[in-house]
Design a protein around this motif. Structure first.
Motif, PDB file in Angstrom:
ATOM      1  N   ARG A 163      22.000   7.541  10.178  1.00  0.00           N
ATOM      2  CA  ARG A 163      21.197   8.613  10.786  1.00  0.00           C
ATOM      3  C   ARG A 163      19.706   8.464  10.497  1.00  0.00           C
ATOM      4  O   ARG A 163      18.898   9.172  11.087  1.00  0.00           O
ATOM      5  CB  ARG A 163      21.673   9.968  10.288  1.00  0.00           C
ATOM      6  N   SER A 164      19.339   7.570   9.594  1.00  0.00           N
ATOM      7  CA  SER A 164      17.925   7.433   9.240  1.00  0.00           C
ATOM      8  C   SER A 164      17.470   5.987   9.406  1.00  0.00           C
ATOM      9  O   SER A 164      18.278   5.079   9.552  1.00  0.00           O
ATOM     10  CB  SER A 164      17.681   7.891   7.802  1.00  0.00           C
ATOM     11  N   HIS A 165      16.170   5.822   9.382  1.00  0.00           N
ATOM     12  CA  HIS A 165      15.557   4.497   9.469  1.00  0.00           C
ATOM     13  C   HIS A 165      14.766   4.238   8.199  1.00  0.00           C
ATOM     14  O   HIS A 165      14.329   5.166   7.526  1.00  0.00           O
ATOM     15  CB  HIS A 165      14.598   4.419  10.665  1.00  0.00           C
ATOM     16  N   LEU A 166      14.594   2.969   7.907  1.00  0.00           N
ATOM     17  CA  LEU A 166      13.719   2.578   6.805  1.00  0.00           C
ATOM     18  C   LEU A 166      12.368   2.208   7.393  1.00  0.00           C
ATOM     19  O   LEU A 166      12.291   1.510   8.410  1.00  0.00           O
ATOM     20  CB  LEU A 166      14.311   1.389   6.048  1.00  0.00           C
ATOM     21  N   LEU A 167      11.323   2.681   6.763  1.00  0.00           N
ATOM     22  CA  LEU A 167       9.968   2.358   7.196  1.00  0.00           C
ATOM     23  C   LEU A 167       9.388   1.329   6.245  1.00  0.00           C
ATOM     24  O   LEU A 167       9.511   1.452   5.027  1.00  0.00           O
ATOM     25  CB  LEU A 167       9.097   3.611   7.207  1.00  0.00           C
ATOM     26  N   SER A 168       8.759   0.317   6.819  1.00  0.00           N
ATOM     27  CA  SER A 168       8.105  -0.702   6.000  1.00  0.00           C
ATOM     28  C   SER A 168       6.801  -1.100   6.683  1.00  0.00           C
ATOM     29  O   SER A 168       6.620  -0.897   7.882  1.00  0.00           O
ATOM     30  CB  SER A 168       9.007  -1.920   5.813  1.00  0.00           C
ATOM     31  N   LEU A 169       5.903  -1.647   5.893  1.00  0.00           N
ATOM     32  CA  LEU A 169       4.616  -2.080   6.442  1.00  0.00           C
ATOM     33  C   LEU A 169       4.800  -3.363   7.244  1.00  0.00           C
ATOM     34  O   LEU A 169       5.529  -4.260   6.830  1.00  0.00           O
ATOM     35  CB  LEU A 169       3.602  -2.327   5.324  1.00  0.00           C
ATOM     36  N   THR A 170       4.104  -3.426   8.364  1.00  0.00           N
ATOM     37  CA  THR A 170       4.013  -4.680   9.104  1.00  0.00           C
ATOM     38  C   THR A 170       2.934  -5.518   8.426  1.00  0.00           C
ATOM     39  O   THR A 170       2.255  -5.049   7.496  1.00  0.00           O
ATOM     40  CB  THR A 170       3.608  -4.416  10.566  1.00  0.00           C
ATOM     41  N   ALA A 171       2.727  -6.729   8.903  1.00  0.00           N
ATOM     42  CA  ALA A 171       1.649  -7.570   8.355  1.00  0.00           C
ATOM     43  C   ALA A 171       0.305  -6.870   8.543  1.00  0.00           C
ATOM     44  O   ALA A 171      -0.541  -6.868   7.632  1.00  0.00           O
ATOM     45  CB  ALA A 171       1.654  -8.936   9.029  1.00  0.00           C
ATOM     46  N   ALA A 172       0.115  -6.233   9.703  1.00  0.00           N
ATOM     47  CA  ALA A 172      -1.138  -5.502   9.945  1.00  0.00           C
ATOM     48  C   ALA A 172      -1.267  -4.318   8.995  1.00  0.00           C
ATOM     49  O   ALA A 172      -2.363  -4.016   8.502  1.00  0.00           O
ATOM     50  CB  ALA A 172      -1.192  -5.028  11.398  1.00  0.00           C
ATOM     51  N   GLY A 173      -0.151  -3.646   8.721  1.00  0.00           N
ATOM     52  CA  GLY A 173      -0.170  -2.528   7.779  1.00  0.00           C
ATOM     53  C   GLY A 173      -0.497  -2.980   6.373  1.00  0.00           C
ATOM     54  O   GLY A 173      -1.253  -2.323   5.651  1.00  0.00           O
ATOM     55  N   GLN A 174       0.056  -4.111   5.963  1.00  0.00           N
ATOM     56  CA  GLN A 174      -0.240  -4.660   4.640  1.00  0.00           C
ATOM     57  C   GLN A 174      -1.705  -5.060   4.536  1.00  0.00           C
ATOM     58  O   GLN A 174      -2.362  -4.794   3.532  1.00  0.00           O
ATOM     59  CB  GLN A 174       0.662  -5.865   4.347  1.00  0.00           C
ATOM     60  N   ASP A 175      -2.232  -5.663   5.611  1.00  0.00           N
ATOM     61  CA  ASP A 175      -3.656  -6.031   5.636  1.00  0.00           C
ATOM     62  C   ASP A 175      -4.534  -4.788   5.512  1.00  0.00           C
ATOM     63  O   ASP A 175      -5.528  -4.794   4.776  1.00  0.00           O
ATOM     64  CB  ASP A 175      -4.004  -6.788   6.915  1.00  0.00           C
ATOM     65  N   LEU A 176      -4.164  -3.733   6.242  1.00  0.00           N
ATOM     66  CA  LEU A 176      -4.936  -2.492   6.173  1.00  0.00           C
ATOM     67  C   LEU A 176      -4.873  -1.911   4.762  1.00  0.00           C
ATOM     68  O   LEU A 176      -5.900  -1.497   4.210  1.00  0.00           O
ATOM     69  CB  LEU A 176      -4.431  -1.478   7.194  1.00  0.00           C
ATOM     70  N   TYR A 177      -3.679  -1.890   4.176  1.00  0.00           N
ATOM     71  CA  TYR A 177      -3.531  -1.393   2.806  1.00  0.00           C
ATOM     72  C   TYR A 177      -4.465  -2.152   1.860  1.00  0.00           C
ATOM     73  O   TYR A 177      -5.146  -1.564   1.033  1.00  0.00           O
ATOM     74  CB  TYR A 177      -2.085  -1.519   2.337  1.00  0.00           C
ATOM     75  N   GLU A 178      -4.489  -3.459   1.989  1.00  0.00           N
ATOM     76  CA  GLU A 178      -5.324  -4.283   1.110  1.00  0.00           C
ATOM     77  C   GLU A 178      -6.813  -4.053   1.351  1.00  0.00           C
ATOM     78  O   GLU A 178      -7.627  -4.320   0.470  1.00  0.00           O
ATOM     79  CB  GLU A 178      -4.938  -5.746   1.262  1.00  0.00           C
ATOM     80  N   SER A 179      -7.177  -3.533   2.508  1.00  0.00           N
ATOM     81  CA  SER A 179      -8.571  -3.171   2.786  1.00  0.00           C
ATOM     82  C   SER A 179      -8.899  -1.774   2.273  1.00  0.00           C
ATOM     83  O   SER A 179     -10.002  -1.528   1.794  1.00  0.00           O
ATOM     84  CB  SER A 179      -8.852  -3.221   4.295  1.00  0.00           C
ATOM     85  N   VAL A 180      -7.943  -0.851   2.415  1.00  0.00           N
ATOM     86  CA  VAL A 180      -8.192   0.539   2.041  1.00  0.00           C
ATOM     87  C   VAL A 180      -8.112   0.746   0.527  1.00  0.00           C
ATOM     88  O   VAL A 180      -8.901   1.507  -0.039  1.00  0.00           O
ATOM     89  CB  VAL A 180      -7.205   1.493   2.754  1.00  0.00           C
ATOM     90  N   ALA A 181      -7.173   0.083  -0.134  1.00  0.00           N
ATOM     91  CA  ALA A 181      -6.956   0.315  -1.561  1.00  0.00           C
ATOM     92  C   ALA A 181      -8.231   0.158  -2.401  1.00  0.00           C
ATOM     93  O   ALA A 181      -8.532   1.041  -3.220  1.00  0.00           O
ATOM     94  CB  ALA A 181      -5.844  -0.584  -2.083  1.00  0.00           C
ATOM     95  N   PRO A 182      -9.021  -0.906  -2.211  1.00  0.00           N
ATOM     96  CA  PRO A 182     -10.252  -1.001  -3.009  1.00  0.00           C
ATOM     97  C   PRO A 182     -11.236   0.133  -2.712  1.00  0.00           C
ATOM     98  O   PRO A 182     -11.917   0.622  -3.613  1.00  0.00           O
ATOM     99  CB  PRO A 182     -10.846  -2.351  -2.595  1.00  0.00           C
ATOM    100  N   LYS A 183     -11.280   0.572  -1.451  1.00  0.00           N
ATOM    101  CA  LYS A 183     -12.162   1.685  -1.089  1.00  0.00           C
ATOM    102  C   LYS A 183     -11.677   2.968  -1.748  1.00  0.00           C
ATOM    103  O   LYS A 183     -12.486   3.775  -2.217  1.00  0.00           O
ATOM    104  CB  LYS A 183     -12.212   1.840   0.437  1.00  0.00           C
ATOM    105  N   ALA A 184     -10.358   3.157  -1.808  1.00  0.00           N
ATOM    106  CA  ALA A 184      -9.797   4.338  -2.464  1.00  0.00           C
ATOM    107  C   ALA A 184     -10.183   4.352  -3.942  1.00  0.00           C
ATOM    108  O   ALA A 184     -10.581   5.392  -4.480  1.00  0.00           O
ATOM    109  CB  ALA A 184      -8.281   4.355  -2.302  1.00  0.00           C
ATOM    110  N   LEU A 185     -10.069   3.209  -4.575  1.00  0.00           N
ATOM    111  CA  LEU A 185     -10.437   3.117  -5.996  1.00  0.00           C
ATOM    112  C   LEU A 185     -11.933   3.342  -6.200  1.00  0.00           C
ATOM    113  O   LEU A 185     -12.347   3.964  -7.190  1.00  0.00           O
ATOM    114  CB  LEU A 185     -10.004   1.768  -6.564  1.00  0.00           C
ATOM    115  N   GLU A 186     -12.732   2.872  -5.256  1.00  0.00           N
ATOM    116  CA  GLU A 186     -14.185   3.097  -5.328  1.00  0.00           C
ATOM    117  C   GLU A 186     -14.505   4.587  -5.190  1.00  0.00           C
ATOM    118  O   GLU A 186     -15.342   5.123  -5.932  1.00  0.00           O
ATOM    119  CB  GLU A 186     -14.882   2.306  -4.218  1.00  0.00           C
ATOM    120  N   LEU A 187     -13.848   5.267  -4.255  1.00  0.00           N
ATOM    121  CA  LEU A 187     -14.061   6.707  -4.087  1.00  0.00           C
ATOM    122  C   LEU A 187     -13.628   7.472  -5.336  1.00  0.00           C
ATOM    123  O   LEU A 187     -14.319   8.398  -5.778  1.00  0.00           O
ATOM    124  CB  LEU A 187     -13.305   7.215  -2.864  1.00  0.00           C
ATOM    125  N   GLU A 188     -12.504   7.083  -5.904  1.00  0.00           N
ATOM    126  CA  GLU A 188     -12.043   7.716  -7.139  1.00  0.00           C
ATOM    127  C   GLU A 188     -13.098   7.540  -8.241  1.00  0.00           C
ATOM    128  O   GLU A 188     -13.434   8.493  -8.958  1.00  0.00           O
ATOM    129  CB  GLU A 188     -10.717   7.114  -7.592  1.00  0.00           C
TER     130      GLU A 188
END
Length: 152
Positions: free
Chosen positions: A95-120
């Motif tokens: 009844r449910s699906h598993l969600l996972s990052l695509t290659a584009a999602g992983q690339d975006l994560y790797e771009s956003v994560a440093p910015k998140a740490l900088e904002l913190e």
């Protein structure tokens, strides 16, 4: 004020103050994520949680992020539509699906994560390491105390 009567002063009410502080921090971060990456806070939270634990159901994401299922569903749909997240059948629950990052999602994560740490770092830059450690400890205790009152 009548003798024995307690008056609620919102500016002194800690849950309100916590909410206001949280909203201000979230708003500052949301503005940056939207401007730089076209992400809403809920979308970023899903990306970050999925990146930490690939293959999660929407129900698990809701529990991990403390977001309601409508918010999780809308964010998941937006991320799937953008090609950042993929839905896969869940072998353990049809009844449910598993969600996972695509290659584009992983690339975006790797771009956003440093910015998140900088904002913190910018938000908490005026605090000493000792103050931050104490703040984290208080947050842990506060979350545990609130969890004890939460029926979920």
């Amino acid at each position: 004020m009548t003798a024995g009567k307690t008056t609620l002063r919102l500016d002194d009410f800690l849950p309100y103050r916590l909410s206001v502080a949280s909203n201000r921090v979230s708003s500052a971060i949301a503005t940056a994520y939207q401007a730089l990456f076209g992400l809403r806070i809920a979308e970023w939270r899903l990306i970050a949680v999925i990146a930490e634990g690939q293959g999660m159901t929407q129900q698990a994401l809701g529990a991990a992020t403390r977001m309601d299922k409508v918010t999780v569903s809308r964010a998941a749909i937006a991320l799937v539509d953008r090609g950042l997240v993929a839905r896969q059948p869940n072998a353990q629950d049809q009844r449910s699906h598993l969600l996972s990052l695509t290659a584009a999602g992983q690339d975006l994560y790797e771009s956003v994560a440093p910015k998140a740490l900088e904002l913190e770092a910018r938000i908490f830059g005026g605090f000493s390491p000792k103050e931050l450690a104490a703040f984290r400890a208080v947050l842990d205790r506060l979350e545990a105390s609130a969890a004890a009152l939460d029926p979920e």
